[in-house]
Design an enzyme around this catalytic site. Structure first.
Site, PDB file in Angstrom:
ATOM      1  N   SER A 148       0.786  -1.221   0.000  1.00 19.32           N
ATOM      2  CA  SER A 148       0.000   0.000   0.000  1.00 19.32           C
ATOM      3  C   SER A 148       0.821   1.276   0.000  1.00 19.32           C
ATOM      4  O   SER A 148       0.286   2.347  -0.282  1.00 19.32           O
ATOM      5  CB  SER A 148      -0.981   0.021   1.177  1.00 19.32           C
ATOM      6  OG  SER A 148      -0.290  -0.060   2.391  1.00 19.32           O
TER       7      SER A 148
ATOM      8  N   HIS B 153       2.154   4.727   4.213  1.00 17.30           N
ATOM      9  CA  HIS B 153       1.068   5.357   3.470  1.00 17.30           C
ATOM     10  C   HIS B 153       1.392   6.815   3.147  1.00 17.30           C
ATOM     11  O   HIS B 153       1.209   7.269   2.015  1.00 17.30           O
ATOM     12  CB  HIS B 153      -0.226   5.283   4.283  1.00 17.30           C
ATOM     13  CG  HIS B 153      -0.776   3.899   4.389  1.00 17.30           C
ATOM     14  ND1 HIS B 153      -2.062   3.641   4.812  1.00 17.30           N
ATOM     15  CD2 HIS B 153      -0.232   2.684   4.122  1.00 17.30           C
ATOM     16  CE1 HIS B 153      -2.282   2.341   4.807  1.00 17.30           C
ATOM     17  NE2 HIS B 153      -1.179   1.741   4.397  1.00 17.30           N
TER      18      HIS B 153
END
Length: 304
Positions: free
Chosen positions: A208, A255
C-alpha cells in the site's frame, strides 16, 4: 497496506468523475470525458489522448499525419504523459497483481521464516531466523521486497482490489514505463519513511505504500483533466482516518511516504512541458530516489 498481520484497510477506488453532461469517448463509449481532439473535435478519454502543440489529438488524427504534412510514422500515438499507447493498457497492472499473488502463495507455502527474511525491519533479533536482521545490517533489499509481501487474505485482497481499480486507468494515462516507475519509487519512499521513523524492531510489509502513490498521482491526474475532485478527496480522507487509527495497527509512515511521492511524481508526469517532458519526469523520480537513499543512510547511521 503496510501493517502488522491482521490489519484491515478499505479499498481505494478513486471513483468516477462527475459526468452528468459529458459525452463518451468515440473509441471507448463507456468512458465519459470532457476533452476533445483539437483537430476532429471528437471526445477522447485519457487512454486516447495524444499530446499536441495545442491541446490533445486522437490516435487516428496522429496516425494520419495530423494535417502537418509529415508521414504518419513521424508521429507515434502518445498518452497524456508522453508514454506509448499500447494494445493492452493494463498489462503491467496485471503483472503486478500476478507477482503479488505469486509471492503470497510462496509465503503460505514456506511460512513465517520466508516472510521474516524479506519484510521491512530496521534492526532486531528475529527468533525465526536466529540472528539479528534488518536494513541497518546491510539488508537494503528489504525496502523493496517488503512491498510484495502481505500478512493475510484480507490484507492482500484489499490491496489487490485497490491496485486493479486505481492502477489500470492510471497505467493507460501514463504509459507503462512511467507507471512502473511511479509504482516502484512510491513504494520505496513509503519503505524509507517507515525505516526512518518507525521503531527499529517493528516489522512492516505490504503494497500500500506503492498503492498510495498511485492514489496520489490519480488525484493529480483528475485535477489536470478537470474532473470532479470530491470523490477522491472523500476517499483520501477516509483512508487517512483508517491509516491513523491505532486500532488497525497500520504503518502510517508507508502510506504517507507513498502518497507524498505519488503526488510529487504525478505532478511531474502530467504537468511537465512537452519539450522537456522526459527530462523533468525522470529527473523528479531521481530526486525522490535520492531522498530515499538519504533517509536510509541517516537511519542506518542512527542504528549502527
Amino acid at each position: 497496506m503496510d501493517q502488522a498481520p491482521g490489519s484491515p484497510q478499505g479499498p481505494q477506488d478513486p471513483g468516477p468523475q462527475d459526468a452528468h453532461s459529458l459525452p463518451g469517448c468515440y473509441r471507448h463509449p463507456d468512458r465519459d470525458t470532457g476533452v476533445r481532439c483539437t483537430r476532429c473535435e471528437r471526445p477522447i478519454c485519457p487512454e486516447c489522448m495524444v499530446s499536441a502543440s495545442v491541446g490533445f489529438q486522437c490516435p487516428e488524427c496522429v496516425r494520419s499525419g495530423s494535417g502537418t504534412g509529415h508521414a504518419p510514422s513521424a508521429s507515434r500515438p502518445r498518452t497524456l504523459a508522453g508514454g506509448t499507447i499500447t494494445a493492452d493498457p493494463r498489462l503491467l497492472t496485471k503483472v503486478l497483481l500476478g507477482l503479488n499473488l505469486l509471492i503470497f502463495l510462496v509465503q503460505l507455502s514456506l511460512g513465517a521464516r520466508f516472510t521474516d527474511r524479506f519484510d521491512l525491519i530496521g534492526l532486531a533479533y528475529v527468533p525465526q531466523l536466529g540472528s539479528v536482521e534488518g536494513v541497518a545490517d546491510g539488508q537494503w533489499y528489504r525496502l523493496l521486497t517488503s512491498m510484495f509481501l502481505h500478512s493475510g487474505y484480507v490484507h492482500i485482497l484489499f490491496n489487490m482490489l485497490s491496485l486493479w481499480w486505481i492502477g489500470g486507468p492510471l497505467e493507460a494515462a501514463l504509459g507503462r514505463a512511467r507507471y512502473l516507475t511511479l509504482y516502484l519509487v512510491s513504494g520505496l519512499a513509503g519503505s524509507a519513511l517507515t525505516y526512518l521513523i518507525a521503531d527499529a524492531n517493528q516489522p512492516s510489509l505490504g503494497a500500500s505504500g506503492a498503492i498510495f502513490g498511485l492514489f496520489g498521482a490519480t488525484a493529480v491526474l483528475m485535477r489536470r483533466l478537470r474532473y470532479d475532485m470530491r470523490p477522491i478527496i472523500i476517499l483520501l480522507v477516509i483512508n487517512l482516518i483508517f491509516t491513523f487509527n491505532p486500532a488497525f495497527n497500520i504503518s502510517w509512515q508507508a502510506h504517507v511516504g507513498g502518497l507524498v511521492a505519488g503526488v510529487v511524481i504525478g505532478y511531474a508526469m502530467v504537468h511537465a512541458p512537452r519539450e522537456r517532458r522526459t527530462l523533468i519526469q525522470y529527473g523528479v523520480c531521481g530526486l525522490v530516489l535520492a531522498a530515499v537513499v538519504v533517509a536510509t543512510l541517516v537511519r542506518t547511521a542512527q542504528l549502527t
